[in-house]
Design a protein around this motif. Structure first.
Motif, PDB file in Angstrom:
ATOM      1  N   TYR A   1       7.898  -1.125  -2.293  1.00 13.76           N
ATOM      2  CA  TYR A   1       6.701  -0.460  -1.763  1.00 13.76           C
ATOM      3  C   TYR A   1       6.157   0.562  -2.769  1.00 13.76           C
TER       4      TYR A   1
ATOM      5  N   HIS B   1      11.417  -0.688   7.104  1.00 10.16           N
ATOM      6  CA  HIS B   1      10.131  -1.347   6.869  1.00 10.16           C
ATOM      7  C   HIS B   1       9.021  -0.671   7.674  1.00 10.16           C
TER       8      HIS B   1
ATOM      9  N   GLU C   1       5.700   1.157   6.123  1.00  9.57           N
ATOM     10  CA  GLU C   1       4.325   0.807   6.512  1.00  9.57           C
ATOM     11  C   GLU C   1       3.578   2.063   6.972  1.00  9.57           C
TER      12      GLU C   1
ATOM     13  N   ARG D   1       0.225   3.793   5.370  1.00 11.47           N
ATOM     14  CA  ARG D   1      -1.012   4.003   6.146  1.00 11.47           C
ATOM     15  C   ARG D   1      -1.440   5.467   6.115  1.00 11.47           C
TER      16      ARG D   1
END
Ligand code: NAD
Ligand code: UGA
Length: 332
Positions: A175, A118, A122, A126
């Motif tokens: 995602y 995870h 992320e 970004r």
């Protein structure tokens, strides 16, 4: 000996991040990428100077100008700076192995396979990393009816490890559905073998037993079958997963060398000229009787198929082990 060059690598990412680079598969992948011209940032929580396995796995990368090792735990390190300008992230870090995943170690599996993933996702989002290739597992399929497993089959993970690998790949694929996420290829590796294979795995132990004369513990009757997949083939599929623009979703990486444990024992015996002394033990929970990949999607999407058969692959694996086993007298 099988070579990476057997798979013509048409392209490799210019700059790549390999997590789990001090591990079995990650170290081979990092080496192949550097050989193909990539700059590789390798991330692993095993230190290349302190951990014996990491020292051995990273030996061929030491001193190569294209390889940069970062010792860091993905559960708490700053990931963003590692990903800047990366064309692809290969996320192989994790806790592998079916049998130890029962019991208290489950929290480590959950942490490294799901929570660390995870954090990687992320950070990829970004930084705007375009492609994430994640190491999934044949174990997500669970017990089969004897036919080959297709990516669209309903997963039935049969061990805590398999549950975390399914969660990991599904998290990555979720995602990938976001407009801002990386595109994702989840490679379902089938029982990978070859030089530097993890010491808990069967082919390593069978060859080691044949070379040393030490007994081999056999869980179950030895008729369980696996799609044994040679490391160079796995590396080639993994690089293709990063470089084929249209690749996405789950893809099986296996097929071509389906064999029982007893067949592996026979090959190990014939390669070394030594019998293996078996210690029969009970079958382990979560161990499936059969894995078998349908390789169609890998062939169509990645233009990949396994090239190294079990006999040649085991010979290369055995030769690498023989070089480490003192007093192994017979020429490999
Ligand atoms: P390995 O244990 O040799 O390598 C994994 C590496 O990840 C290790 O060096 C470990 O230190 C590192 N790591 C674990 N947690 C970490 C964390 N939180 N932060 C940083 N580094 C961390 O295992 P392997 O056999 O090379 O497997 C690599 C990947 O492929 C795993 O995700 C595994 O589940 C998957 N896989 C392996 C096989 C196989 O047959 N070997 C088959 C299917 C899937
Ligand atoms: C392997 C890897 O260990 C997993 O990390 C990976 O996810 C999985 O492949 C996969 O394909 O997805 P496994 O197939 O269980 O898992 O491979 P081994 O650990 O080599 O075990 C193969 C068989 O040999 C199992 O039935 C096991 O019980 C047996 N075995 C293993 C023994 O009989 N004795 C041993 O000492 C070790």
């Amino acid at each position: 000996m099988p070579q990476h060059e057997q798979h013509p690598t048409t392209a490799a990412p210019r700059r790549a991040v390999v997590t789990g680079s001090a591990g079995f598969i990650g170290s081979h992948l990092a080496h192949a990428l550097v050989q193909a011209g990539s700059t590789v940032i390798g991330v692993d929580r095993r230190a290349p100077s302190a951990d014996a396995t990491a020292i051995a796995n990273l030996a061929s990368l030491r001193g190569l100008p294209g390889y940069h090792h970062i010792t860091a735990d993905l559960l708490n390190c700053a990931i963003d700076p590692l990903l800047i300008d990366a064309d692809a992230v290969f996320h192989l870090a994790g806790i592998p192995g079916v049998r130890p995943s029962w019991g208290p170690q489950f929290s480590d599996y959950l942490a490294s396979n799901v929570l660390a993933t995870h954090r990687v996702l992320e950070a990829c989002t970004r930084i705007g990393v375009p492609r994430l290739v994640v190491a999934s597992s044949s174990s997500v399929y669970g017990p089969t009816d004897g036919g080959a497993s297709v990516e669209a089959d309903r997963p039935k993970p049969a061990s805590p490890y398999a549950v975390t690998k399914l969660a990991e790949e599904q998290l990555c694929l979720a995602y990938a559905e976001r407009p801002v996420g990386p595109s994702v290829v989840a490679l379902r590796y089938f029982t990978v073998y070859g030089p530097r294979q993890r010491a808990d795995m069967f082919t390593h132990r069978a060859l080691q037993a044949a070379l040393t004369g030490q007994p081999l513990r056999l869980y179950g009757d030895g008729h369980q079958r696996r799609d044994f997949t040679y490391i160079d083939d796995v590396v080639a599929a993994t690089i293709a997963a990063a470089t084929v623009p249209t690749a996405q979703g789950a893809i099986n990486v296996g097929g071509g060398s389906n064999a029982s444990l007893l067949e592996v024992i026979n090959i190990a015996t014939s390669l070394t000229g030594r019998d293996i002394q078996l210690q029969q033990d009970h079958a382990r929970s979560g161990d499936v009787l059969l894995t078998r990949a349908d390789p169609s999607r890998a062939r169509e999407v990645l233009r990949w198929q396994p090239r190294v058969d079990l006999h040649n692959g085991l010979r290369a694996h055995m030769q690498a082990l023989a070089a480490q086993v003192p007093n192994y007298s017979r020429a490999a």
